[in-house]
Structure formats: C-alpha cells, structure tokens
Write an enzyme that holds these catalytic residues in place. Sequence first.
Site, short mmCIF file in Angstrom:
data_model
loop_
_atom_site.label_atom_id
_atom_site.label_comp_id
_atom_site.label_asym_id
_atom_site.label_seq_id
_atom_site.Cartn_x
_atom_site.Cartn_y
_atom_site.Cartn_z
CG ASP A 194 110.48 75.86 -30.17
OD1 ASP A 194 110.05 76.77 -29.44
OD2 ASP A 194 111.58 75.30 -29.98
CG ASP B 230 114.93 73.82 -27.84
OD1 ASP B 230 113.70 73.83 -27.66
OD2 ASP B 230 115.59 74.86 -28.02
#
Length: 166
Positions: free
Chosen positions: A141, A123
Amino acid sequence: MSKLAQKSGLVWLWLSLLLLVIDFASKTLVVNTMAYQESINLLPVFSITYVHNYGAAYSFLSEAGGWQRWFLSVIAIAISCLLVWWLKRLPASNKVLCGAYSLVLAGAIGNLYDRIAYGYVIDFIHVFYDKSHFPVFNIADCAICIGAALLLFDAFTGESPKEHKA
C-alpha cells in the site's frame, strides 16, 4: 543520447522486484510471529497490528460477500499489464514516471498475491493519534501511495520526456 535514455523503462522492474521481496518478507514475518489481531505498540502513534483486509483501500467492499476477491484480482492484473506496457514504451531515463509505475506495479502485485493465495490482504502498519485511527496498511500500500504521489508530481510539473515510438 545516454545509454539509459536508449533503454526502455523495463529496466526499472528491479525496483518492483525489490519492493515485492520487502512486502512479502514483512508480511511473512508478521504472520509467523504474531497472532491474528495482535497489536504491538512501538510508539505513541504507531503499532504493528496484524489484520486481514478482504476489500480494497480502507476496507472498501470488505463486506461484499466474496466476489470482490476475484473482481479486485482482475483489476490488479489488468493494471499490472498496463503498467508493464507503459514501462516498455518509456525511456529508462524518465526517472519519475518509471519509478512511479514500478512502485504501483509492486504494490498491485504484492496485494494480488495475498488475494489469490489467502483470499484477503495482510495488513499490519497501524498509525493513530488519540482515538483517531488510520486504516491499517502494508508495504504494498505504501508503494502504491508513493507511486501515485509521483504520478501527480509528474502531472503537475510536466517535465517527463516523451515515450518511445512503437
């Protein structure tokens, strides 16, 4: 009947492939140019922050001890298979649902790759305001969230053509 309406939603897999390439390239760029947990502020409310997520959304199950890697991988594989099956049954002209399924599929596969290859998801997109921080996320995401929003839009508008008869 248009040619697009005669084709199955599988023609929308180009969108999944495009997003997979963008997701993979962005994660590779971050890993190759930043140290783990390094943060680069770009705006007063946005930075690129390299972190690992061992869990699911919002780090759910991140402290579960390792079993979650395979559990979440199996879920991603099952959802991906289901989305491909649904795309096959939909007419390609159903832009909202085909787009939604393709986006969610790209996100699921993008994060699945990370889970299997590394044991965690990479991330790096960090949004915050003052002392309030949204959990760090990635392109996969984003694809899942946009796809989910399109699914909600479709559910509330109810304008989707019916699926192909098997």
